[in-house]
Design an enzyme around this catalytic site. Structure first.
Site, PDB file in Angstrom:
ATOM      1  N   SER A 165       0.850  -1.202   0.000  1.00  8.35           N
ATOM      2  CA  SER A 165       0.000   0.000   0.000  1.00  8.35           C
ATOM      3  C   SER A 165       0.878   1.242   0.000  1.00  8.35           C
ATOM      4  CB  SER A 165      -0.858   0.018   1.271  1.00  8.35           C
ATOM      5  OG  SER A 165      -1.489   1.272   1.416  1.00  8.35           O
ATOM      6  N   TYR A 178      -1.293  -0.953  10.531  1.00 11.37           N
ATOM      7  CA  TYR A 178      -1.469  -1.466   9.156  1.00 11.37           C
ATOM      8  C   TYR A 178      -0.393  -0.882   8.237  1.00 11.37           C
ATOM      9  CZ  TYR A 178      -3.643  -1.535   4.462  1.00 11.37           C
ATOM     10  OH  TYR A 178      -3.886  -1.674   3.121  1.00 11.37           O
ATOM     11  N   LYS A 182       2.572  -2.817   6.039  1.00 10.94           N
ATOM     12  CA  LYS A 182       2.742  -2.689   4.581  1.00 10.94           C
ATOM     13  C   LYS A 182       4.180  -2.268   4.235  1.00 10.94           C
ATOM     14  CE  LYS A 182      -1.322  -3.955   3.101  1.00 10.94           C
ATOM     15  NZ  LYS A 182      -1.489  -5.145   2.265  1.00 10.94           N
TER      16      LYS A 182
HETATM   17  P1  NAP Z   1     -11.632  -5.992  -0.271  1.00  8.52           P
HETATM   18  O1  NAP Z   1     -12.314  -5.345  -1.425  1.00  8.52           O
HETATM   19  O2  NAP Z   1     -12.230  -5.806   1.062  1.00  8.52           O
HETATM   20  O3  NAP Z   1     -11.521  -7.559  -0.629  1.00  8.52           O
HETATM   21  C1  NAP Z   1     -11.118  -8.397   0.325  1.00  8.52           C
HETATM   22  C2  NAP Z   1     -11.001  -9.812  -0.272  1.00  8.52           C
HETATM   23  O4  NAP Z   1     -10.165 -10.521   0.603  1.00  8.52           O
HETATM   24  C3  NAP Z   1     -12.315 -10.559  -0.333  1.00  8.52           C
HETATM   25  O5  NAP Z   1     -12.277 -11.430  -1.442  1.00  8.52           O
HETATM   26  C4  NAP Z   1     -12.323 -11.353   0.982  1.00  8.52           C
HETATM   27  O6  NAP Z   1     -13.176 -12.477   0.821  1.00  8.52           O
HETATM   28  C5  NAP Z   1     -10.835 -11.690   1.078  1.00  8.52           C
HETATM   29  N1  NAP Z   1     -10.248 -11.902   2.411  1.00  8.52           N
HETATM   30  C6  NAP Z   1     -10.321 -11.088   3.486  1.00  8.52           C
HETATM   31  N2  NAP Z   1      -9.593 -11.597   4.495  1.00  8.52           N
HETATM   32  C7  NAP Z   1      -9.024 -12.751   4.045  1.00  8.52           C
HETATM   33  C8  NAP Z   1      -8.164 -13.714   4.603  1.00  8.52           C
HETATM   34  N3  NAP Z   1      -7.737 -13.632   5.873  1.00  8.52           N
HETATM   35  N4  NAP Z   1      -7.789 -14.767   3.842  1.00  8.52           N
HETATM   36  C9  NAP Z   1      -8.209 -14.875   2.581  1.00  8.52           C
HETATM   37  N5  NAP Z   1      -9.026 -14.000   1.985  1.00  8.52           N
HETATM   38  C10 NAP Z   1      -9.428 -12.940   2.707  1.00  8.52           C
HETATM   39  O7  NAP Z   1     -10.117  -5.515  -0.128  1.00  8.52           O
HETATM   40  P2  NAP Z   1      -9.180  -4.751  -1.179  1.00  8.52           P
HETATM   41  O8  NAP Z   1      -9.383  -3.303  -1.023  1.00  8.52           O
HETATM   42  O9  NAP Z   1      -9.337  -5.353  -2.524  1.00  8.52           O
HETATM   43  O10 NAP Z   1      -7.732  -5.073  -0.582  1.00  8.52           O
HETATM   44  C11 NAP Z   1      -6.884  -6.046  -1.146  1.00  8.52           C
HETATM   45  C12 NAP Z   1      -5.455  -5.717  -0.830  1.00  8.52           C
HETATM   46  O11 NAP Z   1      -5.140  -4.422  -1.324  1.00  8.52           O
HETATM   47  C13 NAP Z   1      -5.104  -5.696   0.657  1.00  8.52           C
HETATM   48  O12 NAP Z   1      -3.809  -6.210   0.812  1.00  8.52           O
HETATM   49  C14 NAP Z   1      -5.095  -4.217   0.996  1.00  8.52           C
HETATM   50  O13 NAP Z   1      -4.249  -3.936   2.095  1.00  8.52           O
HETATM   51  C15 NAP Z   1      -4.524  -3.663  -0.292  1.00  8.52           C
HETATM   52  N6  NAP Z   1      -4.797  -2.247  -0.487  1.00  8.52           N
HETATM   53  C16 NAP Z   1      -6.072  -1.789  -0.595  1.00  8.52           C
HETATM   54  C17 NAP Z   1      -6.286  -0.428  -0.802  1.00  8.52           C
HETATM   55  C18 NAP Z   1      -7.668   0.162  -0.945  1.00  8.52           C
HETATM   56  O14 NAP Z   1      -7.781   1.404  -0.939  1.00  8.52           O
HETATM   57  N7  NAP Z   1      -8.712  -0.643  -1.114  1.00  8.52           N
HETATM   58  C19 NAP Z   1      -5.200   0.444  -0.882  1.00  8.52           C
HETATM   59  C20 NAP Z   1      -3.920  -0.070  -0.761  1.00  8.52           C
HETATM   60  C21 NAP Z   1      -3.729  -1.412  -0.573  1.00  8.52           C
HETATM   61  P3  NAP Z   1     -13.769 -13.310   2.076  1.00  8.52           P
HETATM   62  O15 NAP Z   1     -14.576 -12.338   2.858  1.00  8.52           O
HETATM   63  O16 NAP Z   1     -14.570 -14.423   1.445  1.00  8.52           O
HETATM   64  O17 NAP Z   1     -12.574 -13.812   2.787  1.00  8.52           O
END
Ligand code: NAP
Length: 274
Positions: A165, A178, A182
């Site tokens: 991130s 968090y 990262k």
């Molecule tokens: P998201 O939309 O909330 O999606 C989360 C996904 O992860 C879902 O498929 C969920 O499905 C699964 N999940 C959650 N906990 C899990 C676990 N312990 N084991 C396996 N699967 C799990 O999240 P996102 O925003 O796409 O984030 C994905 C990555 O991008 C993360 O590493 C986050 O830190 C990073 N990121 C996000 C942002 C942002 O602004 N969104 C920015 C920077 C970095 P289930 O509920 O079925 O498990």
């Protein structure tokens, strides 16, 4: 269908509603993507599939896995799915075995799962939240890479990508612990990439800015929060998950064949590094 067309090239609509060509640069590759039934992980699975890879999708909930597999299969992509909570050793083992049993090996691992159970400054984090964050975000990324490695080695090369991130470079004040987790992924990327470089296994990292997903809902749900968040982004918009997926597809492809140990930032210009 889409994949068959993709043997040459397929026309897809990207997130900005512009027409683009999905190449077939991942033809013959097998990719395992964690946390891939929603958000960024889903978009990565979809994009790798559109580029010709066979993809194993996974997340904690069976029903989410079934839904994602159904949707991606209906789009003509070659995908399999299995429940995998990344902090569960038996689930991780089954995940890799599924890829090998269904597709014969593993070339690509994208470690994407992360949690943030508490909001607050880093030194206000509870010990329980710190432990959970470091277990899922850092230790499980390490374990996934370690456990995928023997399979990737069997293919005489491959690629690992950690999803970090922008907060890893420039900590978010309310996401203290968090953000530190990262930052740790940058170190993991560097260390593993140096160890594996001579084996033709590349290890890289993606650092997204704020992406419109469930995870970041607090930043875009209300008008006030959205306005405050957008004021920190020079491009004045949030990223779409597909814009992170494109970066990941590049990193795992041969177009990035001389890139290892790097982090690509996709943050709409949010401050990061020199
Ligand atoms: P998201 O939309 O909330 O999606 C989360 C996904 O992860 C879902 O498929 C969920 O499905 C699964 N999940 C959650 N906990 C899990 C676990 N312990 N084991 C396996 N699967 C799990 O999240 P996102 O925003 O796409 O984030 C994905 C990555 O991008 C993360 O590493 C986050 O830190 C990073 N990121 C996000 C942002 C942002 O602004 N969104 C920015 C920077 C970095 P289930 O509920 O079925 O498990």
């Amino acid at each position: 269908m889409l994949r068959a067309i993709g043997q040459s090239s397929a026309t897809i609509m990207n997130s900005r509603n512009l027409c683009s060509k999905a190449s077939s640069r991942l033809q013959g590759k097998v990719a395992v993507v964690t946390a891939s039934t929603d958000g960024i992980g889903y978009a990565i699975a979809e994009r790798l599939g559109q580029e010709g890879a066979k993809v194993v999708v996974s997340s904690r909930k069976e029903q989410n896995v079934a839904k994602a597999v159904d949707k991606l299969s209906k789009a003509g992509l070659d995908v399999a799915g299995i429940k995998c909570h990344v902090a569960n050793a038996a689930d991780r083992k089954a995940l890799f075995e599924k890829a090998v049993q269904k597709y014969g090996g593993i070339d690509i691992l994208v470690s994407n799962a992360a949690v943030n159970p508490e909001v607050g400054a880093v030194l206000d984090a509870s010990e329980a939240a710190w432990d959970k964050i470091f277990e899922v975000n850092v230790k499980c990324s390490f374990l996934l890479a370690k456990e995928a490695l023997p399979y990737i080695r069997q293919r005489k090369g491959g690629s690992i990508v950690f999803v970090s991130s922008i907060a890893g470079f420039q900590p978010f004040s309310l996401l203290g612990a968090y953000s530190v987790s990262k930052t740790a992924l940058f170190g993991l990327t560097k260390a593993a990439s140096q160890d594996l470089a001579s084996e033709n296994i590349r290890v890289n990292c993606v650092a997204p800015g704020i992406v419109k997903t469930r995870f970041s809902a607090a930043l875009h749900e209300s008008e006030g929060a959205q306005e405050a968040a957008l004021s920190t982004i020079p491009m004045k918009r949030f990223a779409e998950p597909k814009e992170i997926a494109g970066v990941c597809a590049f990193l795992v492809s041969n177009d990035a064949s001389y890139i290892t140990g790097e982090t690509i930032i996709a943050s709409g210009g949010m401050p990061s590094r020199l």
